[in-house]
Design an enzyme around this catalytic site. Structure first.
Site, PDB file in Angstrom:
ATOM      1  N   ASN A   1     -14.248  -3.438 -15.213  1.00  0.00           N
ATOM      2  CA  ASN A   1     -14.793  -4.096 -16.226  1.00  0.00           C
ATOM      3  C   ASN A   1     -15.547  -5.276 -15.407  1.00  0.00           C
ATOM      4  OD1 ASN A   1     -15.581  -5.650 -18.302  1.00  0.00           O
ATOM      5  ND2 ASN A   1     -13.633  -5.849 -19.076  1.00  0.00           N
TER       6      ASN A   1
ATOM      7  N   LYS B   1     -17.306  -7.637 -16.415  1.00  0.00           N
ATOM      8  CA  LYS B   1     -17.450  -8.798 -17.553  1.00  0.00           C
ATOM      9  C   LYS B   1     -18.775  -9.466 -17.252  1.00  0.00           C
ATOM     10  CE  LYS B   1     -12.343  -9.138 -17.506  1.00  0.00           C
ATOM     11  NZ  LYS B   1     -11.244  -9.954 -17.770  1.00  0.00           N
TER      12      LYS B   1
ATOM     13  N   HIS C   1     -12.134  -5.564 -26.496  1.00  0.00           N
ATOM     14  CA  HIS C   1     -11.748  -6.388 -25.366  1.00  0.00           C
ATOM     15  C   HIS C   1     -11.140  -7.434 -26.074  1.00  0.00           C
ATOM     16  CE1 HIS C   1     -11.364  -8.647 -21.576  1.00  0.00           C
ATOM     17  NE2 HIS C   1     -11.024  -7.382 -21.065  1.00  0.00           N
TER      18      HIS C   1
ATOM     19  N   GLU D   1     -11.257 -10.439 -24.776  1.00  0.00           N
ATOM     20  CA  GLU D   1     -12.166 -11.559 -24.737  1.00  0.00           C
ATOM     21  C   GLU D   1     -12.812 -11.534 -25.788  1.00  0.00           C
ATOM     22  OE1 GLU D   1     -13.399 -10.920 -20.534  1.00  0.00           O
ATOM     23  OE2 GLU D   1     -11.535 -11.717 -20.127  1.00  0.00           O
TER      24      GLU D   1
ATOM     25  N   GLU E   1      -3.863  -4.227 -22.488  1.00  0.00           N
ATOM     26  CA  GLU E   1      -4.120  -5.508 -21.767  1.00  0.00           C
ATOM     27  C   GLU E   1      -3.541  -6.531 -22.309  1.00  0.00           C
ATOM     28  OE1 GLU E   1      -7.987  -4.699 -19.359  1.00  0.00           O
ATOM     29  OE2 GLU E   1      -8.616  -5.750 -21.219  1.00  0.00           O
TER      30      GLU E   1
ATOM     31  N   GLY F   1      -6.605 -12.001 -15.678  1.00  0.00           N
ATOM     32  CA  GLY F   1      -7.238 -13.028 -14.922  1.00  0.00           C
ATOM     33  C   GLY F   1      -6.323 -14.096 -14.664  1.00  0.00           C
TER      34      GLY F   1
ATOM     35  N   SER G   1      -4.716  -8.102 -14.327  1.00  0.00           N
ATOM     36  CA  SER G   1      -4.282  -8.555 -12.828  1.00  0.00           C
ATOM     37  C   SER G   1      -4.187  -7.329 -12.009  1.00  0.00           C
ATOM     38  CB  SER G   1      -3.395  -9.785 -12.721  1.00  0.00           C
ATOM     39  OG  SER G   1      -3.663 -10.802 -13.365  1.00  0.00           O
TER      40      SER G   1
HETATM   41  P1  13P Z   1      -8.110  -8.908 -14.579  1.00  0.00           P
HETATM   42  O1  13P Z   1      -8.150  -7.640 -13.890  1.00  0.00           O
HETATM   43  O2  13P Z   1      -9.334  -9.793 -13.791  1.00  0.00           O
HETATM   44  O3  13P Z   1      -7.234  -9.706 -14.817  1.00  0.00           O
HETATM   45  O4  13P Z   1      -9.082  -8.444 -16.120  1.00  0.00           O
HETATM   46  C1  13P Z   1      -8.387  -7.423 -16.715  1.00  0.00           C
HETATM   47  C2  13P Z   1      -9.460  -7.209 -17.700  1.00  0.00           C
HETATM   48  O5  13P Z   1      -9.599  -8.072 -18.732  1.00  0.00           O
HETATM   49  C3  13P Z   1      -9.955  -5.961 -17.847  1.00  0.00           C
HETATM   50  O6  13P Z   1     -10.752  -5.668 -18.821  1.00  0.00           O
END
Ligand code: 13P
Length: 245
Positions: free
Chosen positions: A10, A12, A96, A98, A167, A173, A209
């Site tokens: 992803n 982002k 997601h 976010e 997740e 992150g 992560s």
């Molecule tokens: P990270 O791998 O940067 O922690 O992000 C995970 C994520 O949100 C994947 O969709």
């Protein structure tokens, strides 16, 4: 019968024409397709054509990061599933954390997005996961159970056509990944709910992560069917190492 492992990057809101081109070239050069492992990237909307042009004919799949629950109309700034499908996407993320946190997406909206994705011929990667406050408060079972049930109720038998991603928000992150045992505990819980709805073939990915150094232990868990990778998916060497873990 469960399918093989799937690792999805992803991106982002990262990338650019030049950086994407190098990343895609490196992924194509370094990825050895196997029946057991599938690899995909989810890119920002403006780059879907670039990703399609680079990956068409390869064993790498691609997707988008969000979609509208509507099929067309006066929804300025939104993107319909059919538009995403026109760019050869196989996948689209729905719900997601976010999107849930920064855009106030509710369980009902996430379920509607998953339905819209299926209607457009896409496979929704539906995300669930609790915040740290929720883990310490109501408990992950309550939150993840509620998120799952909303999707299961809306999709009914079509639940078998989605990919789920667990997740934990506290691991995204932050560099603080769930331990393999913590991930397995939630994945087993989801698997049990899936079995009740006769959708046990659904892949359940872990995200938060994931790095080359922890992917092997996470993917070795019996109910972890791969990963949804954020930051580490922007580095071809790291992402390929995760994909092969
Ligand atoms: P990270 O791998 O940067 O922690 O992000 C995970 C994520 O949100 C994947 O969709």
């Amino acid at each position: 019968m469960r399918r093989g492992k799937l690792v999805v990057g992803n991106w982002k809101m990262n990338g650019g024409l030049e950086a994407n081109a190098s990343l895609l070239v490196a992924l194509l050069a370094g990825w050895t397709p196997s029946a057991e492992r599938s690899l995909a990237v989810c890119a920002p909307f403006p780059y879907l054509g670039q990703v399609r042009d680079a990956l068409t004919g390869s064993k790498l799949a691609w997707g988008a990061q969000d979609l509208s629950p509507h099929s067309a109309g006066a929804y300025t700034g939104d993107v319909a599933g059919a538009m995403i499908a026109e760019f050869g996407c196989r996948y689209v993320l729905a719900g997601h954390s976010e999107r849930r946190q920064l855009h106030g997406e509710t369980d009902a909206l996430v379920a509607a997005k998953a339905k819209a994705a299926l209607a457009a011929g896409l496979t929704p990667l539906v995300c669930v996961g609790e915040t740290l406050a929720e883990r310490d408060g109501a408990g992950w079972q309550t939150v993840v159970g509620r998120q799952f049930d909303a999707i299961a109720a809306a999709l009914a038998a079509d639940l078998a056509r989605v990919v789920l991603a667990y997740e934990p928000v506290w691991a995204i992150g932050t560099g603080r990944t769930a331990s393999p045992a913590q991930a397995q505990e939630v994945h087993a819980f989801l698997r049990q709910r899936l079995q009740k709805s006769s959708a046990e073939a659904v892949q359940v990915l872990y995200g938060g992560s994931v790095k080359a150094g922890n992917a092997g232990a996470l993917f070795a868990m019996p109910d972890v069917d791969g990963g949804l990778v954020g930051g580490a998916s922007l580095d071809a060497v790291e992402f390929l190492a995760i994909a092969g873990a």
